[in-house]
Write an enzyme that holds these catalytic residues in place. Structure first.
Site, short mmCIF file in Angstrom:
data_model
loop_
_atom_site.label_atom_id
_atom_site.label_comp_id
_atom_site.label_asym_id
_atom_site.label_seq_id
_atom_site.Cartn_x
_atom_site.Cartn_y
_atom_site.Cartn_z
N LYS A 1 -0.02 -8.13 2.17
CA LYS A 1 0.17 -8.81 0.88
C LYS A 1 0.55 -10.27 1.11
CE LYS A 1 1.70 -4.67 -1.61
NZ LYS A 1 1.89 -3.83 -0.39
N CYS B 1 5.05 1.71 -2.64
CA CYS B 1 3.92 2.58 -2.32
C CYS B 1 4.37 4.03 -2.48
CB CYS B 1 3.43 2.32 -0.90
SG CYS B 1 1.85 3.13 -0.59
#
Length: 472
Positions: free
Chosen positions: A294, A409
């Protein structure tokens, strides 16, 4: 003369040394590493495969078969344990772990592949002779011959309780998830039987390899020129490789201009980057940046706008991975090793902050199938204080009018909405903003304002995102 002395003498059969099967040996080594060292298969397997290829005689088909044996066995471990337990006369916990690994590999070949029965049994027994010895190989042979008497559906009818009597336990055995994980995922997903069955089944499928073209450095069009590459479903920077596609063979990946990144992870970064701001847009923070996927996408997006990214990661070795991911970024960026709960930067410094917090990882069970067997319900209690502390840091770090992205996640409600709700109760100067319009074209995002992605609906990891604006 006795009857016994009149019998003709039969010479004993000469001892035959077991033959080593390099593919099954490699799969066994990987399973032992996962079990003994708490290693992850996605980290253990690549160096084993490279070593085998370097020795010669180990081709791409061998690598694909070894990978299937390892991941298939890990994904279906709970189901296979139930089948093995039904075929032995002792508690499963009394079977030595190396023996259980050989048995599990054998059961996967019998029930989860198209390998002929006699070949699956004989190859597994031969492996047992090599790694366990002849004595325990006889035990493996006896168990696998019992397993071979029925197919997977037949065994599930025997070992899984009826759905009507115990839905969660039925799903746990049939879809090979711990019961508490089934319960947690069902609570997060809501709905009836069909949805949870689809989700659990998706967890047991091999995910596609997804690449990200880092803006300003590579394009999706460039990546699509690779063999068997197709566009991603949602992210404009995503390209999926067909089964067997090797990211390391892609020039842009080798050069760091592209990377491997799940499309759900890309969407989280894109949503934060595109959230409307009031005022300046110059300083961005990734507060839990390891291993760097990311951060690399955010840094590239920031560079296009003349903004700078600070990537912070507590663990030095993971900070090193972030630095490697950011090499060659066209705009200003910096990587530091720092504890996000005791940040070295001043409050109100940043315009955009991403805090992708440590979590149970229940949203990435497709990629890390062994994680489902390692996690325990008490892990939620261990993560909870850290997740709340990191979100508080994020809200402290952003300026008034800036935006925080809280991501996990994991779809577990204790790691997603519960954390956000608890922290926002203490922060009346912050408000949730609707994240759904920032994922254009992505369907079934729920009632909002936060977003939960799902493997069976979106083809991504089960990423969660809440966007929060600091208002005062």
């Amino acid at each position: 003369m006795s009857e016994q002395s009149r019998r003709p003498h039969r010479p004993a059969k000469p001892y035959r040394r077991p033959e080593k099967d390099p593919v099954r040996m490699l799969a066994f080594e990987a399973l032992r590493a996962v079990d003994e060292r708490d290693a992850y298969a996605n980290l253990v397997l690549p160096p084993l495969l490279r070593k085998a290829r370097d020795k010669g005689g180990f081709d791409a088909r061998d690598a694909a078969f070894a990978t299937e044996l390892v991941y298939g066995t890990l994904r279906r471990q709970g189901t296979y344990d139930a089948v093995i337990a039904a075929c032995i006369d002792r508690p499963l916990r009394e079977v030595d772990p190396p023996v259980l690994d050989v048995l599990s590999l054998g059961v996967h070949q019998l029930l989860g592949t198209r390998i002929p029965t006699h070949a699956a049994v004989s190859a597994s027994v031969e492996l047992a002779r090599v790694v366990l010895g002849d004595g325990r190989a006889k035990f493996v042979n006896a168990v696998l011959r019992k397993v071979a008497q029925d197919d997977l559906d037949g065994w599930l009818e025997k070992v899984a309780p009826p759905y009507d009597e115990d839905p969660e336990d039925h799903l746990a055995v049939v879809h090979s998830h711990p019961r508490w994980v089934v319960s947690a995922l069902w609570d997060s997903l809501g709905g009836g039987r069909a949805g949870i069955e689809e989700l659990l089944a998706a967890d047991n499928e091999r995910p596609a390899v997804t690449l990200v073209a880092r803006p300003g450095r590579a394009t999706a069009e460039e990546l699509l020129r690779e063999d068997a590459a197709v566009p991603g479903r949602w992210s404009p920077y995503a390209v999926r490789l067909a089964e067997g596609g090797e990211p390391g063979a892609v020039e842009a990946v080798r050069e760091g201009r592209a990377g491997v990144q799940d499309e759900g992870s890309q969407l989280v970064a894109l949503a934060l980057a595109n959230a409307p701001l009031e005022g300046r847009d110059e300083k961005w923070l990734d507060g839990c940046a390891g291993p760097g996927g990311k951060a690399a996408l955010l840094a590239a997006l920031a560079a296009e706008r003349g903004a700078a990214l600070l990537a912070s990661e507590k663990q030095p070795h993971r900070a090193g991975l972030v630095a490697k991911a950011l090499e060659g970024n066209p705009g200003p960026c910096q990587v530091i090793a720092a504890d996000g709960t005791r940040p070295p930067w001043q409050p109100g410094t940043f315009d955009r902050v991403l805090m992708d917090v440590p979590c149970t990882g229940l949203g990435a069970l497709r990629r890390r199938p062994e994680a489902r067997w390692r996690r325990r319900p008490e892990d939620l209690d261990n993560f909870a204080p850290l997740q709340r502390a990191l979100l508080r840091t994020a809200l402290d770090s952003v300026r008034v009018g800036g935006v925080v992205g809280y991501a996990t996640c994991s779809p577990h409600l204790a790691e997603t909405r519960a954390v956000v709700a608890d922290v926002l109760k203490q922060r009346p100067e912050s408000e949730l903003i609707d994240a759904r319009p920032l994922l254009p074209g992505v369907p079934a995002l729920g009632e909002g304002p936060d977003v939960q992605l799902w493997p069976h609906v979106h083809g991504t990891d089960a990423m969660y995102l809440a966007l929060i604006r600091r208002t005062g």
